[in-house]
Design an enzyme around this catalytic site. Structure first.
Site, PDB file in Angstrom:
ATOM      1  N   THR A 121      12.110  34.410  68.632  1.00  0.00           N
ATOM      2  CA  THR A 121      13.189  34.561  67.657  1.00  0.00           C
ATOM      3  C   THR A 121      12.895  35.798  66.810  1.00  0.00           C
ATOM      4  O   THR A 121      11.895  35.832  66.089  1.00  0.00           O
ATOM      5  CB  THR A 121      13.273  33.308  66.767  1.00  0.00           C
ATOM      6  N   GLU A 154      15.856  31.594  72.573  1.00  0.00           N
ATOM      7  CA  GLU A 154      15.629  30.257  73.136  1.00  0.00           C
ATOM      8  C   GLU A 154      16.130  29.185  72.167  1.00  0.00           C
ATOM      9  O   GLU A 154      15.848  29.244  70.982  1.00  0.00           O
ATOM     10  CB  GLU A 154      14.123  30.066  73.411  1.00  0.00           C
ATOM     11  N   ALA A 258      20.381  12.262  56.735  1.00  0.00           N
ATOM     12  CA  ALA A 258      19.608  12.545  55.521  1.00  0.00           C
ATOM     13  C   ALA A 258      18.163  12.135  55.784  1.00  0.00           C
ATOM     14  O   ALA A 258      17.895  11.231  56.574  1.00  0.00           O
ATOM     15  CB  ALA A 258      20.191  11.757  54.354  1.00  0.00           C
ATOM     16  N   CYS A 266      10.441  26.480  63.168  1.00  0.00           N
ATOM     17  CA  CYS A 266      11.642  27.320  63.301  1.00  0.00           C
ATOM     18  C   CYS A 266      12.532  27.362  62.059  1.00  0.00           C
ATOM     19  O   CYS A 266      12.720  28.428  61.476  1.00  0.00           O
ATOM     20  CB  CYS A 266      12.442  26.878  64.516  1.00  0.00           C
ATOM     21  N   ARG A 334       3.553  22.256  61.899  1.00  0.00           N
ATOM     22  CA  ARG A 334       3.931  23.417  61.102  1.00  0.00           C
ATOM     23  C   ARG A 334       5.043  23.037  60.115  1.00  0.00           C
ATOM     24  O   ARG A 334       6.065  22.494  60.522  1.00  0.00           O
ATOM     25  CB  ARG A 334       4.355  24.575  62.021  1.00  0.00           C
TER      26      ARG A 334
HETATM   27  N1  NAD Z   1       8.784  26.124  69.007  1.00  0.00           N
HETATM   28  C1  NAD Z   1      10.085  26.038  69.150  1.00  0.00           C
HETATM   29  O1  NAD Z   1      10.671  24.949  69.158  1.00  0.00           O
HETATM   30  C2  NAD Z   1      10.927  27.274  69.325  1.00  0.00           C
HETATM   31  C3  NAD Z   1      12.250  27.160  69.763  1.00  0.00           C
HETATM   32  C4  NAD Z   1      13.006  28.315  69.915  1.00  0.00           C
HETATM   33  C5  NAD Z   1      12.452  29.554  69.629  1.00  0.00           C
HETATM   34  N2  NAD Z   1      11.164  29.632  69.181  1.00  0.00           N
HETATM   35  C6  NAD Z   1      10.613  30.957  68.922  1.00  0.00           C
HETATM   36  O2  NAD Z   1       9.780  31.315  70.017  1.00  0.00           O
HETATM   37  C7  NAD Z   1       8.660  32.087  69.569  1.00  0.00           C
HETATM   38  C8  NAD Z   1       7.362  31.414  70.001  1.00  0.00           C
HETATM   39  O3  NAD Z   1       7.286  30.158  69.350  1.00  0.00           O
HETATM   40  P1  NAD Z   1       6.211  29.056  69.786  1.00  0.00           P
HETATM   41  O4  NAD Z   1       6.510  27.838  68.997  1.00  0.00           O
HETATM   42  O5  NAD Z   1       6.172  28.976  71.275  1.00  0.00           O
HETATM   43  O6  NAD Z   1       4.884  29.754  69.245  1.00  0.00           O
HETATM   44  P2  NAD Z   1       3.359  29.362  69.565  1.00  0.00           P
HETATM   45  O7  NAD Z   1       2.594  29.748  68.379  1.00  0.00           O
HETATM   46  O8  NAD Z   1       3.292  27.961  70.066  1.00  0.00           O
HETATM   47  O9  NAD Z   1       2.975  30.301  70.800  1.00  0.00           O
HETATM   48  C9  NAD Z   1       2.842  31.692  70.703  1.00  0.00           C
HETATM   49  C10 NAD Z   1       1.698  32.116  71.632  1.00  0.00           C
HETATM   50  O10 NAD Z   1       1.661  33.531  71.745  1.00  0.00           O
HETATM   51  C11 NAD Z   1       0.308  33.924  71.884  1.00  0.00           C
HETATM   52  N3  NAD Z   1       0.219  35.379  71.630  1.00  0.00           N
HETATM   53  C12 NAD Z   1       0.287  36.043  70.464  1.00  0.00           C
HETATM   54  N4  NAD Z   1       0.214  37.370  70.658  1.00  0.00           N
HETATM   55  C13 NAD Z   1       0.087  37.550  71.996  1.00  0.00           C
HETATM   56  C14 NAD Z   1      -0.019  38.714  72.822  1.00  0.00           C
HETATM   57  N5  NAD Z   1       0.015  39.957  72.321  1.00  0.00           N
HETATM   58  N6  NAD Z   1      -0.143  38.538  74.155  1.00  0.00           N
HETATM   59  C15 NAD Z   1      -0.155  37.288  74.668  1.00  0.00           C
HETATM   60  N7  NAD Z   1      -0.046  36.165  73.943  1.00  0.00           N
HETATM   61  C16 NAD Z   1       0.075  36.303  72.621  1.00  0.00           C
HETATM   62  C17 NAD Z   1      -0.417  33.026  70.910  1.00  0.00           C
HETATM   63  O11 NAD Z   1      -1.797  32.946  71.192  1.00  0.00           O
HETATM   64  C18 NAD Z   1       0.319  31.693  71.135  1.00  0.00           C
HETATM   65  O12 NAD Z   1      -0.325  30.908  72.127  1.00  0.00           O
HETATM   66  C19 NAD Z   1       8.829  32.218  68.051  1.00  0.00           C
HETATM   67  O13 NAD Z   1       9.515  33.413  67.783  1.00  0.00           O
HETATM   68  C20 NAD Z   1       9.706  31.032  67.706  1.00  0.00           C
HETATM   69  O14 NAD Z   1      10.462  31.245  66.553  1.00  0.00           O
HETATM   70  C21 NAD Z   1      10.381  28.522  69.033  1.00  0.00           C
END
Ligand code: NAD
Length: 445
Positions: A121, A154, A258, A266, A334
């Protein structure tokens, strides 16, 4: 198709596993060697229902593998998903350092055509920054390798992530490169066989769509939470109001509950980031600022209820806490409301025994050896010696408890319910005091 996924967290691992399930050859990269080791040993570093089976099946079939080797990951996929974290920076904006580091790695090492897909995101304009980062790295070594940047936000929900990815409501693709659009269509075709769900738009609109969706959902929650506070004061029941308004198709029944505040990785950060993006453009998002403020207050609502009953000084008081994760079916802590509740209770001298089906390990990691926090191995065990029961997460296993047992075990037979799990008449019939969210008719005066 050959796909690399950069970032093997909640989104990256689900994306990689589900794309492999459709027959693609997927390599997931992460900088965290521990995560990759767990996956290589056949484990799953997060709790996500059904994910273990999809991962195991595709690893076995040779379609899904994991690495910490950046060069290998860049060489592997024609499509390079960036699914790294975008946590809030100090000023509330999304911190793009991980996204841009991933983009630079791709630019530094690619030798043939790549479609770089922003799945994280990211604020409007990030695709331009990713394009610049890749182009800059290519220029440094005089490479003329071609690439396109696509925004593909996503929308999966933690706790139902595999289902959401396999059966998406919509797949948003923001792109202006015809070849990239064709590849994205081909990649997602198996996920939309019965009707077209792919919405192609310009890159900036795609980036904004993700924030708009989360901001709208957060708004519904804060709206209902504010009305719940009013309902309590007015002697009305927010649950009846919810049914009364949800039946209007313009409003709808979903996401109208509620509770004791939204959390997770997120909504809080995306609401903050959108407010910051707007303010950078000289626009104040008044509604969203109120949404955020209302949520901050709502996370304290359970503590307010506890203080109202037991007083400001909670020295010597002990509480059972059901649910730690920010929502059911995940171990994600989180921005979880439980963190605020625990900190506030400890501040006032209380002790707590908590139970959560999957988030206790993560809580232990966060709270360390906090002596005022103990863990129980069942909901009933958590009740032992407690003055009252506090419910923070709506896990299914909390929905039909043995009220007689709860009454017999608690010192003051009181349930303070942050998720409106029970029919107040049933709880009252069992001789328990019940204080939930916005159920004015039933609040013990
Ligand atoms: N968690 C959700 O429900 C959700 C839903 C939709 C969108 N998103 C978005 O997706 C993105 C990821 O969220 P998440 O919850 O999966 O995060 P997360 O923290 O679970 O995973 C991110 C991963 O990226 C790795 N990482 C960081 N820098 C890196 C690099 N340079 N090379 C390789 N790996 C690297 C980290 O070690 C970590 O394992 C965010 O932008 C979030 O806002 C999350």
């Amino acid at each position: 198709m050959k796909v690399s996924v950069v970032g093997t967290g909640y989104v990256g691992l689900v994306t990689g596993a589900c794309l492999a399930e459709m027959g693609n050859d997927v390599l997931c990269l992460d900088v965290d060697p521990n995560k990759i080791r767990i996956l290589e040993e056949g484990g799953i570093p997060i709790h996500e229902p059904g994910l273990d089976l999809v991962v195991a099946r595709n690893v076995k079939a040779g379609r899904l593998s994991f690495t910490t080797d950046v060069a290998k990951a860049v060489a592997h996929g024609t499509i390079q998903f960036i699914a790294v974290g975008t946590p809030p920076d100090e000023d509330g904006s999304a911190d793009l350092q991980y996204v841009l580091a991933a983009a630079r790695n791709i630019g530094r090492l690619m030798t043939d055509y790549k479609v770089v897909v922003d799945k994280s995101t990211v604020p409007v304009g990030t695709a331009d920054k990713v394009r610049e980062a890749v182009a800059d790295e290519l220029a440094k070594r005089g490479s003329d390798a071609k690439f396109a940047v696509v925004s593909n936000p996503e929308f999966l929900k933690e706790g139902a992530a595999v289902d959401d990815f396999m059966r998406p409501d919509r797949i948003v693709v923001g792109a202006d490169d015809e070849q990239a659009i064709l590849l994205m269509r081909a990649l997602y075709a198996p996920f939309q066989r019965n009707h077209e769900r792919l919405v192609v738009m310009d890159v900036r609109s795609a980036e904004l769509t993700k924030y708009a969706a989360n901001a709208m959902l957060a708004t519904r929650i804060s709206f209902m939470n504010e009305l719940a506070l009013l309902a309590e004061k007015m002697g009305a029941d927010i649950e009846q109001v919810r049914v009364g308004i949800g039946s209007d198709p313009r409003i709808g029944t979903h996401f109208l509950y509620a509770g004791c505040g939204y959390g997770g990785s997120c909504f809080p950060k995306d609401v903050k980031a959108l407010i910051k993006t707007a303010s950078d453009e000289g626009q104040e998002l008044k509604v969203l600022k109120a949404v955020e403020a209302a949520n901050d207050r709502q996370k304290l609502v359970l503590v307010d209820k506890i203080v109202k009953r037991f007083g400001e000084d909670l020295q010597g008081k002990h509480f059972a806490l059901w649910g730690l994760a920010f929502k059911p079916n995940t171990d994600d802590m989180r921005e979880a409301t439980s963190r605020v509740v625990l900190a506030e209770l400890f501040k006032r001298g209380a002790t707590v025994t908590a139970y959560d089906p999957v988030a206790m390990t993560e809580t232990q990691r966060i709270f360390g050896d906090e002596p005022r926090l103990k863990y129980a191995d069942s909901p009933n065990a958590a009740l032992e010696g407690a003055d009252a029961l506090v419910i923070v997460t709506e896990w299914k296993e909390f929905r039909s408890p043995d009220f007689d047992r709860i009454k017999a075990t608690l010192k003051t037979p009181t349930i303070i319910d942050g998720r409106n799990l029970y029919d107040p008449r049933l709880v009252a019939a069992a001789g328990l005091d019940y204080d939930a969210i916005g159920r004015g008719l039933n609040v013990a005066k």
